[in-house]
Design a protein around this motif. Structure first.
Motif, PDB file in Angstrom:
ATOM      1  N   ARG A   1       0.810  -1.204   0.000  1.00 14.75           N
ATOM      2  CA  ARG A   1       0.000   0.000   0.000  1.00 14.75           C
ATOM      3  C   ARG A   1       0.849   1.263   0.000  1.00 14.75           C
ATOM      4  O   ARG A   1       0.536   2.254  -0.671  1.00 14.75           O
ATOM      5  CB  ARG A   1      -0.934  -0.005   1.213  1.00 14.75           C
ATOM      6  CG  ARG A   1      -2.031  -1.070   1.128  1.00 14.75           C
ATOM      7  CD  ARG A   1      -2.979  -0.943   2.308  1.00 14.75           C
ATOM      8  NE  ARG A   1      -4.044  -1.941   2.234  1.00 14.75           N
ATOM      9  CZ  ARG A   1      -5.010  -2.076   3.142  1.00 14.75           C
ATOM     10  NH1 ARG A   1      -5.033  -1.256   4.192  1.00 14.75           N
ATOM     11  NH2 ARG A   1      -5.938  -2.995   3.001  1.00 14.75           N
ATOM     12  N   ILE A   2       1.932   1.234   0.754  1.00 13.33           N
ATOM     13  CA  ILE A   2       2.802   2.403   0.821  1.00 13.33           C
ATOM     14  C   ILE A   2       3.459   2.664  -0.529  1.00 13.33           C
ATOM     15  O   ILE A   2       3.585   3.811  -0.975  1.00 13.33           O
ATOM     16  CB  ILE A   2       3.858   2.226   1.929  1.00 13.33           C
ATOM     17  CG1 ILE A   2       3.171   2.173   3.298  1.00 13.33           C
ATOM     18  CG2 ILE A   2       4.886   3.352   1.879  1.00 13.33           C
ATOM     19  CD1 ILE A   2       4.115   1.963   4.448  1.00 13.33           C
ATOM     20  N   HIS A   3       3.858   1.576  -1.202  1.00 11.61           N
ATOM     21  CA  HIS A   3       4.508   1.734  -2.505  1.00 11.61           C
ATOM     22  C   HIS A   3       3.592   2.451  -3.485  1.00 11.61           C
ATOM     23  O   HIS A   3       3.987   3.434  -4.130  1.00 11.61           O
ATOM     24  CB  HIS A   3       4.889   0.363  -3.076  1.00 11.61           C
ATOM     25  CG  HIS A   3       5.440   0.438  -4.469  1.00 11.61           C
ATOM     26  ND1 HIS A   3       6.779   0.618  -4.729  1.00 11.61           N
ATOM     27  CD2 HIS A   3       4.815   0.391  -5.685  1.00 11.61           C
ATOM     28  CE1 HIS A   3       6.966   0.673  -6.042  1.00 11.61           C
ATOM     29  NE2 HIS A   3       5.784   0.530  -6.645  1.00 11.61           N
ATOM     30  N   TRP A   4       2.357   1.977  -3.623  1.00  7.67           N
ATOM     31  CA  TRP A   4       1.456   2.569  -4.618  1.00  7.67           C
ATOM     32  C   TRP A   4       1.060   3.984  -4.223  1.00  7.67           C
ATOM     33  O   TRP A   4       0.887   4.850  -5.087  1.00  7.67           O
ATOM     34  CB  TRP A   4       0.224   1.686  -4.810  1.00  7.67           C
ATOM     35  CG  TRP A   4       0.565   0.350  -5.400  1.00  7.67           C
ATOM     36  CD1 TRP A   4       0.399  -0.876  -4.835  1.00  7.67           C
ATOM     37  CD2 TRP A   4       1.166   0.108  -6.677  1.00  7.67           C
ATOM     38  NE1 TRP A   4       0.849  -1.872  -5.666  1.00  7.67           N
ATOM     39  CE2 TRP A   4       1.329  -1.292  -6.811  1.00  7.67           C
ATOM     40  CE3 TRP A   4       1.584   0.938  -7.707  1.00  7.67           C
ATOM     41  CZ2 TRP A   4       1.880  -1.874  -7.936  1.00  7.67           C
ATOM     42  CZ3 TRP A   4       2.142   0.361  -8.848  1.00  7.67           C
ATOM     43  CH2 TRP A   4       2.283  -1.036  -8.945  1.00  7.67           C
ATOM     44  N   ALA A   5       0.924   4.252  -2.938  1.00  8.16           N
ATOM     45  CA  ALA A   5       0.609   5.614  -2.501  1.00  8.16           C
ATOM     46  C   ALA A   5       1.768   6.560  -2.833  1.00  8.16           C
ATOM     47  O   ALA A   5       1.561   7.655  -3.366  1.00  8.16           O
ATOM     48  CB  ALA A   5       0.320   5.632  -1.006  1.00  8.16           C
ATOM     49  N   HIS A   6       2.995   6.113  -2.536  1.00  7.66           N
ATOM     50  CA  HIS A   6       4.166   6.939  -2.835  1.00  7.66           C
ATOM     51  C   HIS A   6       4.311   7.163  -4.335  1.00  7.66           C
ATOM     52  O   HIS A   6       4.642   8.273  -4.780  1.00  7.66           O
ATOM     53  CB  HIS A   6       5.435   6.270  -2.292  1.00  7.66           C
ATOM     54  CG  HIS A   6       5.592   6.425  -0.809  1.00  7.66           C
ATOM     55  ND1 HIS A   6       6.725   6.019  -0.136  1.00  7.66           N
ATOM     56  CD2 HIS A   6       4.769   6.950   0.127  1.00  7.66           C
ATOM     57  CE1 HIS A   6       6.590   6.288   1.154  1.00  7.66           C
ATOM     58  NE2 HIS A   6       5.402   6.853   1.333  1.00  7.66           N
ATOM     59  N   LEU A   7       4.069   6.099  -5.107  1.00  6.57           N
ATOM     60  CA  LEU A   7       4.201   6.229  -6.559  1.00  6.57           C
ATOM     61  C   LEU A   7       3.163   7.212  -7.101  1.00  6.57           C
ATOM     62  O   LEU A   7       3.479   8.057  -7.958  1.00  6.57           O
ATOM     63  CB  LEU A   7       4.035   4.865  -7.231  1.00  6.57           C
ATOM     64  CG  LEU A   7       4.262   4.856  -8.749  1.00  6.57           C
ATOM     65  CD1 LEU A   7       5.691   5.251  -9.087  1.00  6.57           C
ATOM     66  CD2 LEU A   7       3.942   3.473  -9.332  1.00  6.57           C
ATOM     67  N   GLY A   8       1.930   7.125  -6.623  1.00  3.74           N
ATOM     68  CA  GLY A   8       0.889   8.039  -7.087  1.00  3.74           C
ATOM     69  C   GLY A   8       1.186   9.479  -6.740  1.00  3.74           C
ATOM     70  O   GLY A   8       1.070  10.387  -7.576  1.00  3.74           O
ATOM     71  N   ILE A   9       1.596   9.724  -5.483  1.00  5.82           N
ATOM     72  CA  ILE A   9       1.904  11.086  -5.049  1.00  5.82           C
ATOM     73  C   ILE A   9       3.094  11.644  -5.835  1.00  5.82           C
ATOM     74  O   ILE A   9       3.086  12.795  -6.271  1.00  5.82           O
ATOM     75  CB  ILE A   9       2.192  11.113  -3.542  1.00  5.82           C
ATOM     76  CG1 ILE A   9       0.907  10.788  -2.752  1.00  5.82           C
ATOM     77  CG2 ILE A   9       2.748  12.469  -3.118  1.00  5.82           C
ATOM     78  CD1 ILE A   9       1.129  10.589  -1.274  1.00  5.82           C
ATOM     79  N   SER A  10       4.104  10.827  -6.034  1.00  9.06           N
ATOM     80  CA  SER A  10       5.288  11.271  -6.766  1.00  9.06           C
ATOM     81  C   SER A  10       4.961  11.579  -8.220  1.00  9.06           C
ATOM     82  O   SER A  10       5.503  12.526  -8.806  1.00  9.06           O
ATOM     83  CB  SER A  10       6.385  10.202  -6.697  1.00  9.06           C
ATOM     84  OG  SER A  10       6.764   9.961  -5.359  1.00  9.06           O
ATOM     85  N   THR A  11       4.070  10.790  -8.812  1.00  6.43           N
ATOM     86  CA  THR A  11       3.667  11.045 -10.193  1.00  6.43           C
ATOM     87  C   THR A  11       2.923  12.367 -10.316  1.00  6.43           C
ATOM     88  O   THR A  11       3.198  13.181 -11.205  1.00  6.43           O
ATOM     89  CB  THR A  11       2.780   9.896 -10.710  1.00  6.43           C
ATOM     90  OG1 THR A  11       3.526   8.675 -10.681  1.00  6.43           O
ATOM     91  CG2 THR A  11       2.313  10.165 -12.133  1.00  6.43           C
ATOM     92  N   VAL A  12       1.981  12.593  -9.423  1.00  8.16           N
ATOM     93  CA  VAL A  12       1.230  13.855  -9.446  1.00  8.16           C
ATOM     94  C   VAL A  12       2.167  15.039  -9.222  1.00  8.16           C
ATOM     95  O   VAL A  12       2.060  16.075  -9.899  1.00  8.16           O
ATOM     96  CB  VAL A  12       0.112  13.832  -8.382  1.00  8.16           C
ATOM     97  CG1 VAL A  12      -0.525  15.204  -8.242  1.00  8.16           C
ATOM     98  CG2 VAL A  12      -0.938  12.792  -8.743  1.00  8.16           C
ATOM     99  N   PHE A  13       3.103  14.894  -8.296  1.00  5.80           N
ATOM    100  CA  PHE A  13       4.064  15.958  -8.031  1.00  5.80           C
ATOM    101  C   PHE A  13       4.890  16.257  -9.282  1.00  5.80           C
ATOM    102  O   PHE A  13       5.081  17.432  -9.659  1.00  5.80           O
ATOM    103  CB  PHE A  13       4.984  15.562  -6.877  1.00  5.80           C
ATOM    104  CG  PHE A  13       6.145  16.505  -6.674  1.00  5.80           C
ATOM    105  CD1 PHE A  13       5.981  17.689  -5.978  1.00  5.80           C
ATOM    106  CD2 PHE A  13       7.397  16.193  -7.183  1.00  5.80           C
ATOM    107  CE1 PHE A  13       7.044  18.555  -5.801  1.00  5.80           C
ATOM    108  CE2 PHE A  13       8.465  17.063  -7.007  1.00  5.80           C
ATOM    109  CZ  PHE A  13       8.287  18.240  -6.309  1.00  5.80           C
TER     110      PHE A  13
END
Length: 527
Positions: A437-449
C-alpha cells in the motif's frame, strides 16, 4: 560383527539428461526476460520523449513578415537584436512632420494574422499618461481641483489612514501618495498567482467600488516620495469619475480620445468580443495569455490601442495641442526614472530630455516616448511580455547597453532544476522496497508531483535561456520512473517471480496505459 546396514549401491549407469523443464529452464530464460524488459522500457521512454518534444515549450520568434515602411522595419529588427521572444511588433516613428509606420511578425489572430498600424494591442500602463492628461484637462476646465484633499472630494468615504485622506489627486496621479502597487491582501495574492501560473487577467471582475474599498482600507507610507502604484492611479481616475458623476471611460472618451481622433482606442468589457483586428497576447515562452479587460483599475491601464492612434497622441504632445498637455510637464522626483508629471516620466539622458511611459500586461508590452526639442517620437507595441523599451529608445536615437534585460539567473536555475527534478521522487520510489500500500501511494503522489512541476515550469520557465528540450527530457525521465515503479511494485505475481529468482515482466499494455494516462493529463492541463 558389523550389523550396520550397507548403503544402497549407486548405479553408475548413464540416465536420461536433464530435460528442458524445471529450474534450469528459468535460469536459461532469465537473460531473455531482461532483454525484453530493457527493450520495452526503452521503447516506452522513447515514446514519452517524442511526446514531450511535441508538447515542449516553443518560444516565439519574430518572423520575416513585414508591412508598412520597409526601412523602418529593418531599423526595428536592428534595434531588437535577438528577436526570440517576440511574435508581432507595431511601430510608429515621428520625425518632424513625417510619421512612418511598420508592422513586423504576426498578430496570433487567425482572422487577421498580419501586424500593421491598425492592429489593436493591449497598451497596459500607457493608460496612465492618458489618465494624467484627462485630469489635467479637467483641471484646465475648472471641472476638478487637483490640489483638494481626497477626503473633501469624497466626503462620504471614511479613510482608515488620514494621511491618504489628505492626499490630493495630483499626488495620486504622480505616485506620491505613499500607496503600495496593489492592495496587500489574499485576493491580490491569488489573482497574481493566477496570472503567473494560468495566464489569467488579475483585474477581471474588479469594479469601481472595489477600488474605493481598497483606498478606504489602505495605509500610506512615505507620502510625498515616489512610489509606483496602480491603486493610486486607479483611485485618482475613479475619484474624478465620481466627482463628475460620469463613468471614467466616458470622461476619457470625451476629453482625450475624441479630440485626438483616436478611433481605434477603447476599453473592452467582459460582455463584448475582442476587436476583430486585435492581436493575441503571449508570454515570451510561448504561453497564450488571457486578455486584460475593462475593470475598476482601467485608469491605471486597461486601455487597448493602435500604433496609429498613439502616434496621434504623441504628435499632439509635440505640437502642444494635446488635451491636458500640462500632464507631461515634469514636476516631481521619480527616482531612477528621472522626474514625473501626471502619469508621464521625463528622463534626461545623453544630453536629451525624453518624456515617456511604458506598459506591460499579461501578454503585451508597450512603449511611447518623445523628445520635444528634437521633435521626434516613437510608439512600440508588442504582443508578448518581452520588454520593448530598449527598441523605443534606440529608435529615438539613444544608445542602449542591451536590447533586453539580463536573464534572471534564479529563474533560469529553477527552470533547469524543476525540469530535471520532476522525475526524482518517482525514480526514488521505484528503487526502494516499500510495503504494497505504501509503494502505490508513494508512486501516485510522486507522479502527481512530477506532473504538476512539469506543467508549472512549462508555463513559467525561462525557455529563452534554457533549451526547451530540457522539458522533454523531464517528461521522459518521469515516464521511465513510472514504468519502473509499476514493474517493481509489490503484487502476488511479483512476489512469486522474485522468489523464483525471476524479475516480473508486466504486459506491454500496462506500461502503455501508464504513459497514455501521463500524456493525457499533461495535454488536459495545458488545454
Amino acid at each position: 560383527m558389523n550389523l550396520r546396514p550397507m548403503p544402497p549401491e549407486t548405479s553408475m549407469a548413464p540416465g536420461p539428461a536433464p530435460g528442458p523443464s524445471g529450474a534450469g529452464e528459468k535460469w536459461a530464460q532469465r537473460p531473455r526476460h531482461r532483454f525484453r524488459r530493457l527493450l520495452l522500457l526503452t521503447a516506452m521512454v522513447l515514446v514519452a520523449l517524442s511526446s514531450g518534444m511535441f508538447l515542449m515549450p516553443r518560444p516565439p520568434a519574430l518572423s520575416s513578415a513585414t508591412t508598412g515602411d520597409a526601412a523602418l522595419a529593418a531599423q526595428v529588427r536592428a534595434a531588437a537584436g535577438d528577436v526570440r521572444g517576440y511574435r508581432g511588433i507595431a511601430v510608429a516613428l515621428i520625425e518632424g512632420d513625417r510619421v512612418r509606420f511598420a508592422g513586423l511578425g504576426g498578430s496570433g489572430n487567425p482572422e487577421h494574422p498580419g501586424v500593421d498600424r491598425s492592429t489593436v494591442f493591449e497598451a497596459g500602463s500607457l493608460g496612465k499618461p492618458m489618465t494624467g492628461m484627462l485630469l489635467a484637462e479637467l483641471a484646465s476646465r475648472k471641472s476638478l481641483d487637483l490640489d483638494v484633499p481626497l477626503q473633501e472630494l469624497l466626503p462620504d468615504m471614511s479613510f482608515r489612514d488620514r494621511a491618504l485622506g489628505s492626499a490630493p489627486l495630483r499626488d495620486l496621479a504622480s505616485h506620491r501618495a505613499g500607496l503600495d502597487l496593489m492592495p496587500a491582501n489574499l485576493d491580490t495574492f491569488l489573482r497574481g498567482a493566477g496570472l503567473r501560473t494560468l495566464g489569467r487577467d488579475p483585474y477581471r471582475g474588479m469594479t469601481q467600488e472595489d477600488v474605493f474599498t481598497a483606498g478606504r482600507n489602505a495605509v500610506a507610507s512615505g507620502a510625498g516620495r515616489f512610489r509606483y502604484s496602480n491603486l493610486g492611479m486607479a483611485l485618482a481616475g475613479q475619484t474624478a469619475a465620481r466627482v463628475l458623476d460620469k463613468p471614467y471611460e466616458q470622461l476619457l472618451q470625451e476629453h482625450v480620445l475624441t479630440p485626438l481622433d483616436m478611433r481605434g482606442t477603447r476599453m473592452v468589457h467582459s460582455d463584448a468580443t475582442a476587436p476583430p483586428n486585435s492581436a493575441t497576447g503571449y508570454k515570451s515562452n510561448g504561453v497564450v495569455m488571457e486578455h486584460w479587460l475593462a475593470s475598476g483599475y482601467t485608469p491605471a491601464g486597461d486601455v487597448w490601442s493602435t500604433s496609429e492612434d498613439l502616434a496621434r497622441l504623441l504628435q499632439a504632445q509635440l505640437s502642444g495641442t494635446a488635451p491636458g498637455a500640462d500632464a507631461a510637464v515634469p514636476r516631481f522626483d521619480a527616482g531612477r526614472a528621472g522626474e514625473i508629471g501626471l502619469g508621464w516620466y521625463t528622463t534626461r539622458t545623453q544630453g536629451r530630455e525624453i518624456t515617456w511611459h511604458d506598459g506591460v500586461s499579461g501578454g503585451f508590452t508597450s512603449y511611447m516616448g518623445f523628445d520635444r526639442s528634437g521633435h521626434k517620437g516613437v510608439v512600440v507595441l508588442s504582443n508578448t511580455n518581452r520588454p520593448v523599451q530598449a527598441i523605443g529608445t534606440r529608435l529615438l536615437g539613444l544608445t542602449a547597453d542591451a536590447g533586453h534585460p539580463a536573464p534572471d539567473a534564479t529563474r533560469t536555475a529553477l527552470t533547469v532544476l524543476c525540469s530535471a527534478g520532476a522525475a526524482g521522487p518517482v525514480l526514488y520510489v521505484a528503487r526502494r522496497r516499500f510495503p504494497k500500500r505504501i509503494h502505490w501511494a508513494h508512486l501516485g503522489i510522486s507522479t502527481v508531483f512530477g506532473l504538476a512541476l512539469l506543467i508549472l515550469v512549462r508555463r513559467t520557465g525561462d525557455w529563452l535561456s534554457v533549451p526547451p528540450i530540457a522539458w522533454a527530457l523531464g517528461i521522459a525521465g518521469l515516464s521511465a520512473g513510472i514504468v519502473l515503479g509499476i514493474r517493481r511494485g509489490p503484487s502476488p505475481d511479483n512476489d512469486r517471480d522474485q522468489q523464483a529468482g525471476e524479475g516480473a515482466v508486466l504486459p506491454a499494455a500496462r506500461y502503455a496505459g501508464a504513459l497514455l494516462l501521463l500524456l493525457l493529463l499533461v495535454i488536459a492541463a495545458e488545454l
